[in-house]
Design a protein around this motif. Sequence first.
Motif, PDB file in Angstrom:
ATOM      1  N   ALA A   1       0.837  -1.207   0.000  1.00  0.00           N
ATOM      2  CA  ALA A   1       0.000   0.000   0.000  1.00  0.00           C
ATOM      3  C   ALA A   1       0.868   1.252   0.000  1.00  0.00           C
ATOM      4  O   ALA A   1       0.591   2.211  -0.736  1.00  0.00           O
ATOM      5  CB  ALA A   1      -0.941  -0.006   1.193  1.00  0.00           C
TER       6      ALA A   1
ATOM      7  N   HIS B   1      -1.947  -0.993  -4.567  1.00  0.00           N
ATOM      8  CA  HIS B   1      -3.148  -1.169  -3.756  1.00  0.00           C
ATOM      9  C   HIS B   1      -3.867  -2.486  -4.019  1.00  0.00           C
ATOM     10  O   HIS B   1      -4.423  -3.072  -3.088  1.00  0.00           O
ATOM     11  CB  HIS B   1      -4.078   0.020  -3.954  1.00  0.00           C
ATOM     12  CG  HIS B   1      -3.412   1.316  -3.564  1.00  0.00           C
ATOM     13  ND1 HIS B   1      -3.113   1.636  -2.265  1.00  0.00           N
ATOM     14  CD2 HIS B   1      -2.941   2.332  -4.326  1.00  0.00           C
ATOM     15  CE1 HIS B   1      -2.507   2.808  -2.226  1.00  0.00           C
ATOM     16  NE2 HIS B   1      -2.384   3.247  -3.469  1.00  0.00           N
ATOM     17  N   THR B   2      -3.855  -2.959  -5.245  1.00  0.00           N
ATOM     18  CA  THR B   2      -4.508  -4.232  -5.542  1.00  0.00           C
ATOM     19  C   THR B   2      -3.793  -5.373  -4.825  1.00  0.00           C
ATOM     20  O   THR B   2      -4.439  -6.208  -4.171  1.00  0.00           O
ATOM     21  CB  THR B   2      -4.539  -4.488  -7.063  1.00  0.00           C
ATOM     22  OG1 THR B   2      -5.242  -3.414  -7.691  1.00  0.00           O
ATOM     23  CG2 THR B   2      -5.207  -5.803  -7.390  1.00  0.00           C
TER      24      THR B   2
ATOM     25  N   ALA C   1      -1.916  -5.061  -2.217  1.00  0.00           N
ATOM     26  CA  ALA C   1      -2.112  -4.835  -0.780  1.00  0.00           C
ATOM     27  C   ALA C   1      -3.436  -5.430  -0.329  1.00  0.00           C
ATOM     28  O   ALA C   1      -3.505  -6.096   0.710  1.00  0.00           O
ATOM     29  CB  ALA C   1      -2.073  -3.337  -0.477  1.00  0.00           C
ATOM     30  N   ARG C   2      -4.487  -5.223  -1.095  1.00  0.00           N
ATOM     31  CA  ARG C   2      -5.809  -5.767  -0.724  1.00  0.00           C
ATOM     32  C   ARG C   2      -5.778  -7.294  -0.706  1.00  0.00           C
ATOM     33  O   ARG C   2      -6.312  -7.926   0.205  1.00  0.00           O
ATOM     34  CB  ARG C   2      -6.873  -5.247  -1.692  1.00  0.00           C
ATOM     35  CG  ARG C   2      -8.251  -5.815  -1.504  1.00  0.00           C
ATOM     36  CD  ARG C   2      -8.841  -5.483  -0.146  1.00  0.00           C
ATOM     37  NE  ARG C   2     -10.029  -6.305   0.067  1.00  0.00           N
ATOM     38  CZ  ARG C   2     -10.954  -6.056   0.943  1.00  0.00           C
ATOM     39  NH1 ARG C   2     -10.856  -5.014   1.731  1.00  0.00           N
ATOM     40  NH2 ARG C   2     -11.984  -6.847   1.064  1.00  0.00           N
TER      41      ARG C   2
ATOM     42  N   PHE D   1      -7.988  -2.020   4.708  1.00  0.00           N
ATOM     43  CA  PHE D   1      -7.737  -2.066   3.268  1.00  0.00           C
ATOM     44  C   PHE D   1      -9.101  -2.162   2.571  1.00  0.00           C
ATOM     45  O   PHE D   1      -9.516  -3.238   2.153  1.00  0.00           O
ATOM     46  CB  PHE D   1      -6.858  -3.275   2.913  1.00  0.00           C
ATOM     47  CG  PHE D   1      -5.499  -3.201   3.541  1.00  0.00           C
ATOM     48  CD1 PHE D   1      -4.442  -2.604   2.867  1.00  0.00           C
ATOM     49  CD2 PHE D   1      -5.272  -3.688   4.820  1.00  0.00           C
ATOM     50  CE1 PHE D   1      -3.190  -2.513   3.451  1.00  0.00           C
ATOM     51  CE2 PHE D   1      -4.027  -3.603   5.407  1.00  0.00           C
ATOM     52  CZ  PHE D   1      -2.981  -3.011   4.721  1.00  0.00           C
TER      53      PHE D   1
END
Length: 61
Positions: A20, A25-26, A28-29, A52
């Motif tokens: 993140a 971000h993808t 991280a999720r 998240f």
Amino acid sequence: MAPLNFNRPADYLDAAREMADSGRHTLARLLAEEAADRTTDPAEAARIRAEFPGSSLRQED
């Protein structure tokens, strides 16, 4: 540099935060979802998912 080991939910969560912070971000999720799935406490799992936000990115069979 030592190889990373993912043996605990905290390992996935640490990696999720690192992704993140670097704008991934993808990823991280996805890592956060894995951390939440490996957490035995439902309240902690919910807290991880809330950190998240977004809908699940997994493709289930």
